[in-house]
Design an enzyme around this catalytic site. Structure first.
Site, PDB file in Angstrom:
ATOM      1  N   ASN A  89       0.820  -1.210   0.000  1.00 35.98           N
ATOM      2  CA  ASN A  89       0.000   0.000   0.000  1.00 35.98           C
ATOM      3  C   ASN A  89       0.856   1.263   0.000  1.00 35.98           C
ATOM      4  OD1 ASN A  89      -2.089   1.873   0.267  1.00 35.98           O
ATOM      5  ND2 ASN A  89      -3.283   0.533   1.563  1.00 35.98           N
ATOM      6  N   ASP A  90       1.392   1.625   1.157  1.00 37.85           N
ATOM      7  CA  ASP A  90       2.136   2.888   1.262  1.00 37.85           C
ATOM      8  C   ASP A  90       3.334   2.933   0.317  1.00 37.85           C
ATOM      9  OD1 ASP A  90       0.440   3.806   3.302  1.00 37.85           O
ATOM     10  OD2 ASP A  90       1.578   2.707   4.813  1.00 37.85           O
TER      11      ASP A  90
END
Length: 465
Positions: free
Chosen positions: A394-395
């Site tokens: 994700n990040d």
């Protein structure tokens, strides 16, 4: 009983084994051998220390019982712990190393005769300095690791906790620790010793609470370094060569790793240590996220795109670890290769919750090492790839790190996934990653969201292929 000369030789052997262990752990290919070297070295160090006492009294056997009980508990925990919880386990073990250093320092301060450090109130100056530094660093390691554990476990919010005047307060407390050590060495007052420990425990909490989820891997590495220096400080107090060598190796390697990670994430090493990053709040509201259009698909859509691709890049993340999807992913990749599709893996330095998390999982699934590439090796390839298959990351794929100065991950190098012709993003929902911010990649025109459990979705894609 083992003589002093023989003990020194065995400690030297254990030190060499620890160095070989670090060397082995630097690569997934040699990590198992590195672990074995470390285990043998530690067994030798503990055995020699144990036999060097030469006093087979009741206390001797009590210590032996505690070693067996503690070793059994550690082995049981390590055996049962899932890979997804490994960062929490590391943080928990760091806290115990720090606490052990504090307990040894307390014992040495209250009963210096037993350690040949002098008498109560008249401890050797050098020993007192070493003891004080070891106790202070150990206390900081313990309380800081507890906060890291609570954040990683989700018991405490992973968001930064800040307040006005936080940095000046931290600076004052750190200066006060130096002053307290000086006064303690001058007066050898027991009250100052206890105040030093209390203040050190406090600064450990204050240093970690303002650090956000995006920088937590650096925190884990940094606390690893602290635990090593605490052990080394106490090693000097006890005049134990093995403890000094081990502590120095852990402390220096942890510090080097923290620096490398900060450099790789475009972070200031000192700012992360002082809790300077991760404190920016996400300004986007949930309602605005809901209004943004998202394209979603299924396993059949994903299989169609992959079958018509000439090259696919796999981007694994924490979601893959949670779903234990690495073996299913390997099967999917094998199917793609049979169709003459080039496949490679892109690993971000902080993918997952700690360095090397994804490498270990992929090695567990027998993924060939020559197919796994770090960020700087593969980032330019995304623009020429047909499909990027993001499974739980994700990040580390969020484009806002390059475009939004207000983002807590701004400046952190991310994988250029959005440059692929098509992006397949496997995720259960549109929930934010560990840094607590929305991922702009979800809403790109070339992104197809695959909302499902990572393992099941991967298996379904394989069937369709």
């Amino acid at each position: 009983m083992i003589s002093g000369n023989l003990s020194a030789i065995f400690y030297l052997v254990s030190g060499v084994l620890f160095i070989l262990a670090l060397r082995g752990l630097s690569s997934p290919e040699t990590s198992r051998q590195g672990n074995l070297f470390g285990i043998v070295g530690m067994v030798i160090a503990i055995t020699v220390t144990f036999l060097s006492t030469g006093n087979f009294s009741t206390g001797f056997f009590i210590v032996l019982i505690f070693i067996l009980v503690g070793g059994s508990i550690g082995a049981f925990i390590a055996y049962r712990i899932p890979m997804t919880a490994m960062p929490e386990l590391v943080a928990g073990f760091h806290s115990l190393v720090g606490l052990a250093a504090v307990f040894v320092a307390i014992s040495a301060f209250l009963n210096p005769e037993a350690f040949n450090l002098g008498s109560l109130g008249n401890i050797k100056l050098g020993s007192l300095i070493e003891m004080s530094i070891g106790a202070a660093v150990g206390a900081i390691t313990f309380s800081g690791s507890i906060i890291a554990f609570l954040k990683l476990q989700g018991i405490m919010s992973g968001s930064p906790i800040t307040f006005k005047g936080q940095h000046p307060l931290n600076a004052i407390i750190l200066i006060s620790i130096i002053v307290l050590i000086y006064l303690l060495c001058s007066t050898q007052s027991s009250n100052l010793f206890w105040i030093l420990l209390a203040v050190s425990f406090l600064i450990g909490f204050l240093l970690i609470i303002p650090i956000g989820g995006a920088d937590m891997p650096v925190v884990i590495s940094m606390l690893n370094s602290y635990s090593g220096w605490a052990a080394a400080g106490i090693g000097f107090t006890l005049e134990n060569t093995a403890l000094i060598i081990t502590g120095a190796l852990v402390g220096s390697s942890g510090a080097i790793l923290s620096y490398i990670m900060c450099k790789g994430m475009n972070r200031s090493f000192f700012n992360v240590i002082l809790g300077g990053f991760g404190a920016t709040e996400d300004v986007k509201s949930s309602s605005s996220k809901e209004r943004r259009p998202v394209k979603s698909g299924n396993a059949d859509d994903a299989a169609f795109l992959m079958k018509n691709a000439s090259s696919v890049i796999i981007v694994p993340g924490y979601g893959m670890a949670v779903a234990q999807a690495q073996h299913a992913l390997r099967e999917m990749v094998d199917t793609l290769k049979k169709n003459d599709i080039k496949v490679s893996y892109a690993i971000h330095p902080v993918a997952g919750r700690m360095p090397g998390h994804m490498n270990v999982l992929l090695a567990e699934a027998n993924v060939p090492y020559d197919e796994v590439f770090e960020l700087e090796e593969i980032n330019n390839d995304f623009a020429n790839a047909d499909v990027a298959f993001v499974i739980g990351a994700n990040d580390v794929t969020n484009p806002v790190a390059k475009t939004d100065p207000q983002s807590p991950i701004y400046g952190m190098p991310v994988l250029d996934v959005e440059k692929c012709k098509s992006v397949l993003f496997v995720k259960r929902s549109l929930s934010p990653g560990y840094a607590g911010i929305d991922n702009d990649l979800f809403y790109k025109e070339n992104t197809l969201m695959l909302f499902a459990d990572a393992k099941k979705m991967t298996e379904d894609i394989t069937k369709n292929l």
